[in-house]
Scaffold this active site. Structure first.
Site, mmCIF file in Angstrom:
data_model
loop_
_atom_site.group_PDB
_atom_site.id
_atom_site.type_symbol
_atom_site.label_atom_id
_atom_site.label_comp_id
_atom_site.label_asym_id
_atom_site.label_seq_id
_atom_site.Cartn_x
_atom_site.Cartn_y
_atom_site.Cartn_z
ATOM 1 N N THR A 34 3.762 41.793 -23.442
ATOM 2 C CA THR A 34 2.982 41.199 -22.347
ATOM 3 C C THR A 34 3.515 39.849 -21.897
ATOM 4 O OG1 THR A 34 1.448 40.116 -23.892
ATOM 5 C CG2 THR A 34 0.892 42.360 -23.140
ATOM 6 N N CYS A 38 -1.068 33.827 -27.934
ATOM 7 C CA CYS A 38 -2.496 33.755 -28.235
ATOM 8 C C CYS A 38 -2.729 32.977 -29.523
ATOM 9 C CB CYS A 38 -3.086 35.161 -28.432
ATOM 10 S SG CYS A 38 -2.832 36.300 -27.063
ATOM 11 N N CYS A 42 -7.788 35.658 -31.144
ATOM 12 C CA CYS A 42 -7.941 36.187 -29.780
ATOM 13 C C CYS A 42 -8.814 37.452 -29.800
ATOM 14 C CB CYS A 42 -6.572 36.516 -29.184
ATOM 15 S SG CYS A 42 -6.659 37.057 -27.442
ATOM 16 N N ARG A 67 3.595 32.741 -21.757
ATOM 17 C CA ARG A 67 2.537 31.983 -21.092
ATOM 18 C C ARG A 67 1.241 32.103 -21.895
ATOM 19 N NH1 ARG A 67 -0.682 35.758 -18.794
ATOM 20 N NH2 ARG A 67 0.243 37.756 -18.193
ATOM 21 N N CYS A 69 -2.502 32.794 -23.057
ATOM 22 C CA CYS A 69 -3.498 33.835 -22.834
ATOM 23 C C CYS A 69 -4.692 33.267 -22.080
ATOM 24 C CB CYS A 69 -3.945 34.403 -24.179
ATOM 25 S SG CYS A 69 -5.275 35.618 -24.078
ATOM 26 N N CYS A 72 -8.165 33.778 -24.741
ATOM 27 C CA CYS A 72 -8.446 32.945 -25.923
ATOM 28 C C CYS A 72 -8.049 31.487 -25.739
ATOM 29 C CB CYS A 72 -7.743 33.521 -27.156
ATOM 30 S SG CYS A 72 -5.933 33.395 -27.135
ATOM 31 N N ASP A 445 -15.359 2.390 -57.046
ATOM 32 C CA ASP A 445 -16.520 2.251 -56.173
ATOM 33 C C ASP A 445 -17.801 2.487 -56.963
ATOM 34 O OD1 ASP A 445 -17.479 2.319 -53.146
ATOM 35 O OD2 ASP A 445 -18.538 3.920 -54.210
#
Length: 495
Positions: A34, A38, A42, A67, A69, A72, A445
């Protein structure tokens, strides 16, 4: 999967197939069929394993031609916990890039701050993250641009320059390349999500994601209980404070929610947006991996009940390392109320005034340069502490001592210990809350020793330190769980 250099493919595939949100930000999945990348969680049907490749950063995915998604939104993942856990060159560089140094000073400025050559920095980042400093900064600019496009009504030209782009054309090209949408198309997709209050100039309403669980009680309780009047306040269910930023100043309101922190930022210069977000995330320790922390601490049978009772405690940190160091000195051997009073006097006398129409914030915390000019005789504290205070602020002001996101923790500790009046407690409190060392520990402490004794843990510093070896590298989180056994206001969410 404890280093980003060599991602365990089998581990990554299992995380994607189970949609495990714990790994969001640890790595990114690029899908060959694709051309998108993601986050592991996702919601779409996971791709076949043979179609997955894995990258340690969003920038590496973008450089490989993938690129983001649209489902998501991997650019909005929490940051990798690696950069909070480590103090090596790559981790320090990543903290500086998040703080906007590359955009303001370029790669040479980044290298100079780290004390390495430009070539060394680029080589290390490429080897571990699959992208150099310019690509990493570009990915951050794209994320900032998306925030501004989706949450404001600003003109695109103003967004381009506020996000750090040198031209509108570069802005348009980058947004199209990363998100496969033009800036206008991005805005058109989310008209109903635009946050209220957009009409106030310079004000943005954002959601800061985190890895669950998150216990807000000690986090916001600590910040509210120690708040310096004029600089910080708890109002209407939100922690509010003023911010000193590279291009101007800001006011932030942070409200805890079940799955995010609501963040309302008012900035005098929108170019400070990515820096302000980065500092707010550090303040609230939002990039921590609470599952890893709690799993380690549960291995101690005496700590396990505390973890089970309130899992997901974070370390309350700071937006300004120098400010916190000054406040640590003001708090030496006095009550929380007395420390706030001392700090408030300095703020009123030497802080820069600002206007807050929505609340009671009045000043920025004084800069080291302003505090270095203070007459020591006007300080209402013992003479030895005056010496400690004046030595610290002078060294911060002249650059002899530098405390920042890029600080080497061991080196900073050594420099602080060399100052008069700085003992192990003060140094480790600064290391834990200002420098972000997740393994800082406070065996001397009083509250820690009292809690240890009540739980059946060793209560002497040496014996407790020996027992705490098993809690590494998360001893700063063990401190939060031990402190939580007390009824002090720092442990409770304000009402």
């Amino acid at each position: 999967m404890q280093t980003a250099t060599h991602l365990d493919r089998e581990h990554c595939v299992r995380a994607v197939q189970s949609k495990d949100a714990r790994f969001d930000g640890w790595f990114y999945t690029a899908v060959l069929t694709t051309g998108i990348y993601c986050r592991p969680s996702c919601p779409v049907v996971p791709p076949k394993p043979e179609n997955m490749t894995f990258h340690p950063s969003a920038a590496a995915c973008q450089q490989a031609g993938f690129r983001a998604c649209k489902r998501c939104r991997p650019d909005t993942s929490p940051g990798s916990p690696e950069w909070n856990l480590r103090a090596d060159l790559v981790a320090r560089a990543m903290r500086l890039i998040a703080d906007g140094v590359v955009d303001r000073e370029g790669v040479p400025g980044l290298a100079a701050r780290l004390g390495y050559s430009t070539r060394q920095v680029e080589r290390q980042l490429l080897a571990e993250l699959g992208a150099g400093p310019l690509a990493l900064a570009r990915a951050q600019r794209a994320q900032t641009a998306r925030l501004l496009v989706e949450t404001t009504a600003l003109p695109m030209a103003e967004i381009a320059f506020a996000a750090g782009f040198s031209s509108i054309r570069t802005f348009n090209d980058t947004v199209r390349e990363v998100f496969a949408l033009s800036p206008s198309e991005l805005r058109d997709r989310v008209p109903a999500r635009r946050a209220p209050g957009d009409g106030t100039p310079g004000t943005l309403c954002l959601r800061l994601p985190f890895r669950a669980p998150l216990n807000p009680a000690n986090l916001f309780g600590h910040l509210a209980a120690t708040a310096v009047p004029g600089v910080e306040e708890w109002r209407d269910g939100a922690y509010r404070r003023t911010l000193r930023l590279p291009y101007g100043h800001g006011i932030v309101a942070l409200t805890p929610g079940p799955d995010h922190i609501a963040c309302r930022l008012t900035l005098s210069d929108l170019r400070d947006l990515p820096v302000a977000i980065s500092r707010c995330r550090r303040l609230l320790d939002l990039d921590a991996d609470p599952v890893a922390v709690d799993d380690r601490l549960r291995t101690d049978p005496l700590l396990a009940p505390l973890v089970d009772e309130g899992p997901g405690r974070r370390v309350p940190r700071t937006v300004d390392e120098a400010e916190f160091a000054v406040r640590a000195v003001l708090g030496q051997q006095v009550s929380t109320a007395a420390a706030r009073t001392h700090a408030a006097r300095l703020v009123t006398s030497h802080g820069k005034p600002l206007d807050d129409p929505e609340g009671g914030l009045t000043h920025l915390f004084p800069s080291p340069e302003a505090l270095a000019a203070v007459d020591p005789e006007t300080l209402a504290m013992p003479r030895t502490r005056r010496t400690t205070f004046t030595t610290l602020v002078r060294q911060l002001a002249d650059g002899t001592l530098h405390l920042g996101v890029e600080s080497d923790w061991a080196e900073a500790r050594a420099r602080l210990l060399a100052l008069p009046g700085f003992g192990p407690w003060t140094v480790d409190v600064i290391a834990m809350r200002a420098l972000g060392d997740p393994d800082a520990f406070l065996p001397t402490d009083l509250g820690i020793r009292r809690a240890a004794g009540a739980l059946g843990l060793p209560s002497t510093p040496a014996a407790l330190t020996a027992r705490a070896e098993a809690w590494r590298p998360w001893r700063a989180y063990a401190v939060q769980y031990l402190w939580a056994t007390d009824s002090h206001p720092i442990n409770f969410l304000p009402v």
